[in-house]
Scaffold this active site. Structure first.
Site, PDB file in Angstrom:
ATOM      1  N   HIS A  51       0.833  -1.200   0.000  1.00 34.39           N
ATOM      2  CA  HIS A  51       0.000   0.000   0.000  1.00 34.39           C
ATOM      3  C   HIS A  51       0.866   1.248   0.000  1.00 34.39           C
ATOM      4  O   HIS A  51       2.104   1.175   0.026  1.00 34.39           O
ATOM      5  CB  HIS A  51      -1.006  -0.005   1.156  1.00 34.39           C
ATOM      6  CG  HIS A  51      -0.378  -0.063   2.508  1.00 34.39           C
ATOM      7  ND1 HIS A  51       0.219   0.999   3.098  1.00 34.39           N
ATOM      8  CD2 HIS A  51      -0.248  -1.104   3.372  1.00 34.39           C
ATOM      9  CE1 HIS A  51       0.678   0.653   4.270  1.00 34.39           C
ATOM     10  NE2 HIS A  51       0.422  -0.625   4.467  1.00 34.39           N
ATOM     11  N   HIS A  87      -4.628  -1.019  14.792  1.00 31.98           N
ATOM     12  CA  HIS A  87      -5.430  -1.963  14.000  1.00 31.98           C
ATOM     13  C   HIS A  87      -6.892  -2.061  14.426  1.00 31.98           C
ATOM     14  O   HIS A  87      -7.666  -2.785  13.803  1.00 31.98           O
ATOM     15  CB  HIS A  87      -4.767  -3.350  14.020  1.00 31.98           C
ATOM     16  CG  HIS A  87      -3.415  -3.334  13.373  1.00 31.98           C
ATOM     17  ND1 HIS A  87      -2.244  -3.283  14.101  1.00 31.98           N
ATOM     18  CD2 HIS A  87      -3.056  -3.304  12.070  1.00 31.98           C
ATOM     19  CE1 HIS A  87      -1.221  -3.238  13.260  1.00 31.98           C
ATOM     20  NE2 HIS A  87      -1.674  -3.245  12.034  1.00 31.98           N
ATOM     21  N   HIS A 130       3.962   1.701   2.321  1.00 32.88           N
ATOM     22  CA  HIS A 130       5.175   0.963   1.938  1.00 32.88           C
ATOM     23  C   HIS A 130       5.928   1.732   0.856  1.00 32.88           C
ATOM     24  O   HIS A 130       7.149   1.835   0.868  1.00 32.88           O
ATOM     25  CB  HIS A 130       4.821  -0.425   1.389  1.00 32.88           C
ATOM     26  CG  HIS A 130       4.092  -1.295   2.363  1.00 32.88           C
ATOM     27  ND1 HIS A 130       3.041  -2.100   1.998  1.00 32.88           N
ATOM     28  CD2 HIS A 130       4.260  -1.493   3.693  1.00 32.88           C
ATOM     29  CE1 HIS A 130       2.602  -2.755   3.054  1.00 32.88           C
ATOM     30  NE2 HIS A 130       3.324  -2.401   4.099  1.00 32.88           N
ATOM     31  N   CYS A 163      -1.126  -8.528  19.780  1.00 35.03           N
ATOM     32  CA  CYS A 163      -1.826  -8.066  18.572  1.00 35.03           C
ATOM     33  C   CYS A 163      -1.160  -8.744  17.376  1.00 35.03           C
ATOM     34  O   CYS A 163       0.005  -8.458  17.071  1.00 35.03           O
ATOM     35  CB  CYS A 163      -1.762  -6.544  18.429  1.00 35.03           C
ATOM     36  SG  CYS A 163      -2.360  -6.005  16.802  1.00 35.03           S
TER      37      CYS A 163
HETATM   38  N1  MSP Z   1       7.469  -6.387   8.813  1.00 36.26           N
HETATM   39  C1  MSP Z   1       7.477  -5.275   9.652  1.00 36.26           C
HETATM   40  C2  MSP Z   1       8.781  -4.506   9.551  1.00 36.26           C
HETATM   41  C3  MSP Z   1      10.012  -5.321   9.833  1.00 36.26           C
HETATM   42  S1  MSP Z   1      11.471  -4.435   9.565  1.00 36.26           S
HETATM   43  C4  MSP Z   1      12.637  -5.307  10.309  1.00 36.26           C
HETATM   44  C5  MSP Z   1       6.320  -4.333   9.297  1.00 36.26           C
HETATM   45  N2  MSP Z   1       5.799  -4.464   8.088  1.00 36.26           N
HETATM   46  S2  MSP Z   1       4.563  -3.616   7.507  1.00 36.26           S
HETATM   47  O1  MSP Z   1       4.202  -4.281   6.267  1.00 36.26           O
HETATM   48  O2  MSP Z   1       3.538  -3.492   8.462  1.00 36.26           O
HETATM   49  O3  MSP Z   1       5.136  -2.237   7.121  1.00 36.26           O
HETATM   50  C6  MSP Z   1       5.271  -1.195   8.061  1.00 36.26           C
HETATM   51  C7  MSP Z   1       5.905  -0.013   7.372  1.00 36.26           C
HETATM   52  O4  MSP Z   1       5.088   0.416   6.272  1.00 36.26           O
HETATM   53  C8  MSP Z   1       6.008   1.226   8.233  1.00 36.26           C
HETATM   54  O5  MSP Z   1       7.115   1.256   9.037  1.00 36.26           O
HETATM   55  C9  MSP Z   1       6.072   2.288   7.197  1.00 36.26           C
HETATM   56  O6  MSP Z   1       7.355   2.251   6.651  1.00 36.26           O
HETATM   57  C10 MSP Z   1       5.079   1.816   6.183  1.00 36.26           C
HETATM   58  N3  MSP Z   1       3.705   2.280   6.459  1.00 36.26           N
HETATM   59  C11 MSP Z   1       2.614   1.495   6.617  1.00 36.26           C
HETATM   60  N4  MSP Z   1       1.497   2.271   6.688  1.00 36.26           N
HETATM   61  C12 MSP Z   1       1.853   3.564   6.608  1.00 36.26           C
HETATM   62  C13 MSP Z   1       1.142   4.773   6.440  1.00 36.26           C
HETATM   63  N5  MSP Z   1      -0.181   4.867   6.461  1.00 36.26           N
HETATM   64  N6  MSP Z   1       1.870   5.888   6.217  1.00 36.26           N
HETATM   65  C14 MSP Z   1       3.231   5.857   6.075  1.00 36.26           C
HETATM   66  N7  MSP Z   1       3.904   4.727   6.187  1.00 36.26           N
HETATM   67  C15 MSP Z   1       3.312   3.599   6.725  1.00 36.26           C
HETATM   68  O7  MSP Z   1       5.953  -3.538  10.125  1.00 36.26           O
END
Ligand code: MSP
Length: 537
Positions: free
Chosen positions: A19, A147, A22, A127
């Protein structure tokens, strides 16, 4: 020897399609990597997928697939998106890769042998979407605030990682900026968390989760996903798990994350490294959340902005531009499709693109598409001709210095904390917002200059006298191409081509020399004009 620069993105959960969040982190990391490449550094950008754990196990079950088959499919979708977004990663870690798993097991064994891991029991609220235990005070109305789900009570036999013994050392390193956390607000938040309580040991294994790396010393358990995931930052560099042979790229110069995963990255990760005797990353930078129309994006509210849709509408560079110019990098930002479209039209279509197209049109009509013939002396003077703009809009030439110096400071790593101002840089170059102050904004000033000077009419009457002015404009486009290069690499290439420059020659140039006035040769034939960004509805 070349300077090295190592930047990491989080590895994303392979439970669903990518999304916009990411894409935000990953594009920012790519921009930083490209800045450093411009500086002729040895750059490594690592990306990847977090493919183990309960969340993924469940998602695969729902999709009726076996987990490996499921994550294979998702990893391809992510890679495909990175390609569409122009991400040039050097390493792509997938935690289900046997080479990565082997290192995870080695590290667990080392930690066990060092006495940092012990067997015990853990009880807490879990969670699954965060893959984290939550304390009561982190919950809002009994739910995980990220969440909106009620965490499960989990009580089980597990292995734990000792935390408190390393807490003092961690605090010191953060305070001294040896392990820098930025922006400052996040550093303070982490420090106050660490100073106000004794850290509880962390459960690092699961008995009921089958989809994970087995503990080498107890096959009934699999590793907690975060332990598995953090190690990607080292395995991505080809680390084999040998403490005497840490990759030369380590420690990372910047680890980019979203603020949602700051706590784990500022506690469990560095404490693991301290136990192992591996240096901590130099900078952990947490950016804010992207929200839409004032709210967290959610399918139920219907305010989700789809990254694929953005790409379709705005193209690769348009999307990169809009993501990074939407607000302060480090703060939460709010976007809507309407505002993105407005900004695209104002800054890119009516701004940058229109500016270049109009001038190239004049060139075609009045100059046979040839850069005016100026002597070396006249070119230097045209810098004054360029400064002639100063008489119209004060501070113009200083702006050029300002752009270059912001640029250089970033490149020189003077102060990342203050200078990870990616949106600010974009604004100075491309913003075409007439409502804002008259200061700054390169493209906007050039546009105004053409408008107010009614350049077309003047030109038709007296070409010769306008040679130097035309040269200044074309030379400004060349500078713009360099300045936007890390942000909008395709557009930068297109500008070079339209200016008749050979990409192979151009891209080999050293940045500092390349942005010096006078790079465009007089008498040179320009390339074919092309609309860089078409305005859209
Ligand atoms: N797998 C773990 C990270 C492990 S790193 C050793 C994880 N994954 S995640 O798929 O949930 O991705 C989280 C990351 O996605 C956040 O840290 C950020 O970089 C990005 N984002 C997810 N949603 C976001 C927003 N709505 N806005 C900005 N970035 C956010 O956590």
């Amino acid at each position: 020897m070349k300077n090295r620069f190592y930047v990491t993105t989080p590895i994303y959960y392979a439970n669903d399609k990518p999304h916009i969040g990411h894409a935000y982190t990953t594009v920012a990391a790519d921009i930083l990597a490209r800045f450093h490449k411009l500086q002729n550094e040895e750059v490594f950008l690592s990306a990847g997928m977090d493919e183990h754990g309960l969340k993924i196990q469940k998602a695969a079950e729902r999709a009726g697939k076996n987990p490996q088959e499921f994550v294979d499919g998702i990893a391809e979708i992510f890679k495909d998106l990175w390609k569409k977004l122009g991400i040039e990663y050097n390493g792509f870690v997938r935690t289900t890769d046997p080479k990565h798993k082997e290192v995870v097991q080695k590290v667990l064994q080392i930690l066990k042998d060092k006495g940092a891991i012990y067997k015990g029991e853990y009880e807490g609220l879990y969670c699954t979407d965060c893959e984290q235990f939550k304390s009561e005070n982190e919950l809002v109305d009994g739910k995980c605030p990220d969440h909106n789900t009620v965490p499960e009570i989990m009580k089980e036999e597990c292995y734990l990682l000792k935390m408190a013994g390393k807490q003092k050392e961690l605090i010191e390193k953060i305070e001294k900026d040896e392990f820098k956390i930025a922006p400052e607000k996040h550093k303070n938040e982490v420090l106050s968390f660490l100073k106000n309580q004794t850290l509880r040991d962390v459960s690092i294994s699961r008995k009921n989760v089958k989809w994970g790396v087995e503990l080498p010393f107890d096959k009934e358990h699999t590793t907690y996903v975060w332990i598995d995931a953090f190690l990607n930052y080292l395995t991505g560099l080809g680390w084999k798990g040998d403490l005497n042979n840490i990759p030369t790229e380590w420690p990372a110069d910047i680890q980019l994350i979203g603020k949602d995963i700051l706590r784990v990255h500022a506690t469990i990760w560095p404490i693991m490294l301290l136990h192992l005797g591996i240096p901590l990353p130099k900078l952990l930078f947490a950016h804010g959340y992207i929200q839409s129309a004032g709210k967290k994006m959610s399918k139920t509210i219907g305010n989700v902005i789809n990254i694929e849709e953005m790409l379709e509408k705005f193209g690769t560079d348009g999307t990169r531009y809009l993501l990074l110019s939407a607000g302060t990098f480090g703060d939460d930002i709010d976007i809507t499709m309407e505002r993105l479209t407005e900004k695209y039209n104002a800054d890119l279509a009516n701004g940058l693109s229109n500016l270049i197209y109009r001038i190239l049109n004049i060139m075609e009509k009045n100059y046979n598409g040839i850069v005016p013939n100026l002597s070396a002396e006249e070119i230097v003077k045209s810098g004054t001709g360029f400064k002639f703009l100063t008489t119209l809009y004060s501070g113009f030439s200083e702006d050029i210095e300002q752009y270059s110096s912001i640029f250089k400071d970033i490149l020189n790593k003077k102060d990342y904390v203050n200078y990870l101002k990616l949106n600010k840089m974009l604004e100075l170059i491309c913003s075409n917002d007439f409502k804002k102050s008259q200061e700054g904004f390169f493209v906007q000033k050039l546009n105004r200059f053409i408008e107010d000077g009614k350049l077309w009419e003047v030109n038709l009457q007296d070409k010769k006298n306008n040679n130097s002015c035309i040269y200044s404009l074309l030379e400004s486009f060349r500078l713009i191409a360099w300045l936007i290069m890390p942000f909008m690499p395709e557009t930068s290439d297109k500008i070079f081509i339209q200016l008749g420059l050979d990409l192979k020659v151009e891209l080999k140039k050293d940045f500092e020399n390349a942005v010096k006035w006078g790079g465009l040769k007089s008498g040179k034939e320009l390339g074919k004009k092309e609309i860089l960004f078409k305005s859209i509805k």
